[in-house]
Design a protein around this motif. Structure first.
Motif, short mmCIF file in Angstrom:
data_model
loop_
_atom_site.label_atom_id
_atom_site.label_comp_id
_atom_site.label_asym_id
_atom_site.label_seq_id
_atom_site.Cartn_x
_atom_site.Cartn_y
_atom_site.Cartn_z
N ILE A 57 0.11 11.82 16.08
CA ILE A 57 -0.77 12.30 17.16
C ILE A 57 -0.03 12.25 18.48
CG2 ILE A 57 -2.84 11.74 18.50
CD1 ILE A 57 -4.05 10.68 15.85
N ASN A 58 0.75 11.22 18.69
CA ASN A 58 1.46 11.02 19.96
C ASN A 58 2.74 11.84 20.08
OD1 ASN A 58 1.50 9.47 22.47
ND2 ASN A 58 3.37 8.58 21.64
N ASP A 66 1.64 21.48 13.29
CA ASP A 66 2.64 20.58 12.71
C ASP A 66 2.09 19.17 12.57
OD1 ASP A 66 4.52 22.62 12.51
OD2 ASP A 66 5.48 22.12 14.42
N LYS A 67 1.33 18.71 13.57
CA LYS A 67 0.72 17.39 13.51
C LYS A 67 -0.28 17.32 12.35
CE LYS A 67 1.15 16.42 18.44
NZ LYS A 67 0.49 16.01 19.66
N ALA A 68 -1.10 18.36 12.22
CA ALA A 68 -2.09 18.40 11.13
C ALA A 68 -1.41 18.36 9.78
CB ALA A 68 -2.97 19.64 11.26
N SER A 69 -0.32 19.11 9.64
CA SER A 69 0.42 19.12 8.39
C SER A 69 1.03 17.75 8.09
CB SER A 69 1.52 20.18 8.46
OG SER A 69 2.28 20.19 7.28
N ALA A 70 1.61 17.13 9.10
CA ALA A 70 2.23 15.82 8.91
C ALA A 70 1.17 14.78 8.54
CB ALA A 70 2.96 15.39 10.18
N ILE A 71 0.03 14.80 9.20
CA ILE A 71 -1.04 13.83 8.93
C ILE A 71 -1.62 14.05 7.54
CG2 ILE A 71 -3.37 13.10 9.63
CD1 ILE A 71 -2.39 13.57 12.56
#
Length: 89
Positions: A57-58, A66-71
């Motif tokens: 998130i940070n 990309d954040k959504a995919s990583a999470i």
């Protein structure tokens, strides 16, 4: 949250008790320890994975997609994120 050493926190999270971890996370955010306990318990996420979600998130270098995919690749990460967001909304 940009000055946080996420790698150091992740290393410490492995050996900390749940209470120590929740107290440390509460100290870094505006959340209460009881809120953090609820998020972790309801999403069934490990301390290390909870930190991994917060690190993503940070991450200012990633787009929201990309954040959504990583999470989504973090075990129970999406559930933790949904619980976290429900506190804000």
């Amino acid at each position: 949250m940009s000055d946080i050493d996420w790698s150091d926190l992740a290393e410490k999270a492995v050996s900390q008790t749940d209470l120590e971890f929740k107290n440390q996370l509460a100290g870094l955010t505006s959340l209460k320890t009881s809120d953090i306990d609820t998020f972790i318990t309801e999403s069934n996420i490990s301390n290390t994975n909870a930190l991994a979600v917060l690190k993503e998130i940070n991450n200012a270098s990633l787009s929201n997609n990309d954040k959504a995919s990583a999470i989504s690749n973090i075990q129970n990460g999406v559930g933790f994120l949904v619980k976290l967001v429900s506190k804000v909304v």
